[in-house]
Design an enzyme around this catalytic site. Structure first.
Site, PDB file in Angstrom:
ATOM      1  N   LYS A 112       0.826  -1.209   0.000  1.00 56.01           N
ATOM      2  CA  LYS A 112       0.000   0.000   0.000  1.00 56.01           C
ATOM      3  C   LYS A 112       0.864   1.265   0.000  1.00 56.01           C
ATOM      4  O   LYS A 112       0.438   2.313  -0.465  1.00 56.01           O
ATOM      5  CB  LYS A 112      -0.930   0.012   1.206  1.00 56.01           C
ATOM      6  CG  LYS A 112      -1.821  -1.213   1.369  1.00 56.01           C
ATOM      7  CD  LYS A 112      -2.787  -1.374   0.218  1.00 56.01           C
ATOM      8  CE  LYS A 112      -3.915  -2.359   0.507  1.00 56.01           C
ATOM      9  NZ  LYS A 112      -3.494  -3.761   0.637  1.00 56.01           N
TER      10      LYS A 112
HETATM   11  C1  LIG Z   1      -4.138  -4.901   0.221  1.00 56.31           C
HETATM   12  C2  LIG Z   1      -3.313  -6.118   0.186  1.00 56.31           C
HETATM   13  C3  LIG Z   1      -3.545  -7.140  -0.739  1.00 56.31           C
HETATM   14  C4  LIG Z   1      -4.701  -7.094  -1.704  1.00 56.31           C
HETATM   15  O1  LIG Z   1      -4.559  -6.068  -2.640  1.00 56.31           O
HETATM   16  P1  LIG Z   1      -5.811  -5.614  -3.528  1.00 56.31           P
HETATM   17  O2  LIG Z   1      -5.349  -4.428  -4.259  1.00 56.31           O
HETATM   18  O3  LIG Z   1      -6.902  -5.300  -2.536  1.00 56.31           O
HETATM   19  O4  LIG Z   1      -6.167  -6.753  -4.383  1.00 56.31           O
HETATM   20  C5  LIG Z   1      -2.693  -8.216  -0.760  1.00 56.31           C
HETATM   21  N1  LIG Z   1      -1.669  -8.312   0.115  1.00 56.31           N
HETATM   22  C6  LIG Z   1      -1.427  -7.364   1.031  1.00 56.31           C
HETATM   23  C7  LIG Z   1      -0.299  -7.543   1.969  1.00 56.31           C
HETATM   24  C8  LIG Z   1      -2.213  -6.227   1.092  1.00 56.31           C
HETATM   25  O5  LIG Z   1      -1.961  -5.280   1.997  1.00 56.31           O
END
Ligand SMILES: *Cc1c(COP(=O)(O)O)cnc(C)c1O
Length: 494
Positions: A112
């Site tokens: 993120k």
């Molecule tokens: C948010 C997240 C995901 C999923 O990502 P999306 O964009 O919602 O598909 C997978 N792994 C981790 C560690 C995340 O923080």
């Protein structure tokens, strides 16, 4: 070329990139999408020579066409700096025959950060361009990682407040401690007695509640979103698909041209959708492999063309993927329907009403560009152990879901094309589940006790972001019912 943004549900007039970023979600409840996915204006050879910042500027400039070069470069350079613990920003590691794109070198140890380090700058720039004098309230639902990354990005950013809702009983100890210890006068963190879908639905409802919006307006406030429904989250994510592709070319001593695969651990479909955008811009991607955990609503959808959220929500050891309503899928539906907002609008109404929808054969054919798989909990654990035993490389639970699905893909298709596993979190964020996957004896220890044991198994370096985390005081103590989310918001804004 100037790119405007439409709502996936059609009733909004097209808006500029700045406006789409500021608003977060369209007034009709749809998501903003570029009216067409831009095609590359540079050659792959030229892009391959760029460092991460230069590449980020070049790729993002295709989408954010109302930002000046100076504005966009300033945003990118402010984001991708020493906040990341490596100048590569997103290194690619090779383990055996597999590549891992490590997207967890930012301040909160999850992917993120790739977008949420830059979003506050994009948002501030957009507000300035549009001469907005309101204070912006960032409303965020999180399954664990977005919350902290957004808090970190927006803490003490002038002209903003940030409110984060997380499932009180659905995140890891480390994720929770990261959020509830957040400093910054403009931050507010609320645990809800519900799951991520409840948090996301609550936030979406507040975004489109006209009464609430007009109250805010009178107070000189307006909402925006740091969730991946915000196009300002999605666009920075397109960059690392290019970066990873070129890293693989460099490692294989090849000029760019051959297509590769990406396996993406998926929840809200934001990360993998960015890969789809990259592919449509002209990046040579063969297959996008969509990896789910036991909440395999996307796997079933890819198999059958039926999206059905009416099922039990499973709490897994990859909590950031514990999602049954995958909001960015709406953007894919828009694309595979041939940009037909009336189709999307109808499907989304069916999802809200009946809890399921079915796409037609034409859309199903387009969907076949994706390969779907899912990993059961024991397969996820097995993947962590296997990768560690083979190459002393430790992956987190989300990355392990992707690895496991990739193994299934190889078996099912015999495809040997170079493949990048998108590694979305540091194993240090999920120490209990990672360590007990290696050996059940760790089962009795908590996340924090295991940090040092994990370090002993690898290079011994504990990421700075979690070093003194355990001893930080809890600053946010609110826990509320799902039905009281708005009440808590109003208390904070008073
Ligand atoms: C948010 C997240 C995901 C999923 O990502 P999306 O964009 O919602 O598909 C997978 N792994 C981790 C560690 C995340 O923080």
């Amino acid at each position: 070329m100037n790119i405007l943004y439409n709502s996936t549900r059609g009733s909004n007039k097209a808006v500029s990139a700045s406006e789409a970023i500021i608003r977060g979600i369209a007034e009709d409840g749809g998501l903003f999408v570029p009216e067409k996915i831009p095609t590359l204006k540079y050659s792959l050879d030229a892009l391959m020579k760029m460092d991460y910042q230069e590449l980020a500027y070049s790729i993002m400039s295709h989408f954010l066409t109302d930002f000046t070069e100076q504005e966009l470069r300033a945003c990118v350079n402010s984001a991708y700096d020493q906040k990341f613990d490596t100048p590569l920003i997103a290194p690619v590691k090779q383990s055996g025959e597999t590549y891992f794109l490590e997207l967890y070198h930012g301040p909160t140890l999850a992917f993120k950060d790739m977008a949420l380090t830059v979003l506050p700058y994009l948002l501030k720039t957009a507000a300035k361009k549009l001469a907005i004098d309101k204070e912006i309230v960032i409303l965020t639902a999180t399954s664990g990682d977005t919350g902290k990354a957004a808090l970190e990005g927006f803490a003490d950013v002038e002209g903003t407040k940030i409110v984060v809702y997380f499932p009180e009983y659905g995140v890891s100890q480390i994720q929770k401690q990261q959020m509830v210890t957040q400093e910054g006068k403009n931050t507010h963190v609320i645990g809800i007695e519900g799951n991520f879908d409840d948090a996301q639905n609550g936030v979406k409802r507040m975004f489109t509640d006209s009464e609430l919006l007009s109250t805010l307006d009178k107070k000189g406030l307006m909402f925006s979103s740091a969730n991946s429904i915000n196009i300002g989250r999605l666009i920075p994510q397109v960059v690392y698909y290019f970066h990873a592709y070129f890293e693989v070319c460099r490692k294989e001593n090849k000029a760019p041209g051959d297509a590769i695969n990406f396996t993406v651990p998926t929840g809200n479909f934001g990360n993998i959708l960015a890969g789809y955008y990259a592919k449509n811009m002209g990046l040579p991607i063969k297959t996008l492999i969509c990896a789910s955990n036991e909440n395999k609503v996307l796997y079933d959808f890819i198999q059958t063309g039926i999206y059905d959220r009416k099922r039990d929500f499973v709490i897994t050891m990859s909590p950031s993927m514990d999602i049954l309503i995958s909001s960015n899928l709406e953007r894919l539906l828009y694309a595979i329907s041939g940009d037909d907002a009336s189709v999307v609008d109808k499907l989304m109404k069916e999802l809200t009403g009946a809890g399921q929808y079915t796409i037609d054969d034409k859309m199903k054919k387009e969907l076949a560009q994706f390969y779907g798989g899912y990993a059961k909990e024991e397969e996820t654990a097995g993947a962590i152990k296997k990768v560690y035993e083979e190459s002393s490389y430790l992956i987190d639970t989300h990355t392990a879901v992707a690895y496991s699905v990739y193994e299934q893909y190889k078996k099912a298709t015999g495809d040997n094309t170079s493949t990048v596993i998108v590694s979305t979190a540091s194993p240090y964020k999920f120490t209990t589940d990672v360590m007990k996957s290696l050996d059940p004896k760790y089962n009795t220890l908590g996340d924090f006790e295991l940090i040092h044991k994990m370090a002993a198994l690898t290079d011994g370096v504990i990421p700075a972001a979690i070093k003194d985390l355990e001893s930080r005081p809890r600053l946010h103590k609110t826990i509320c019912k799902t039905s009281d989310m708005q009440l808590e918001l109003e208390k904070f804004l008073k």
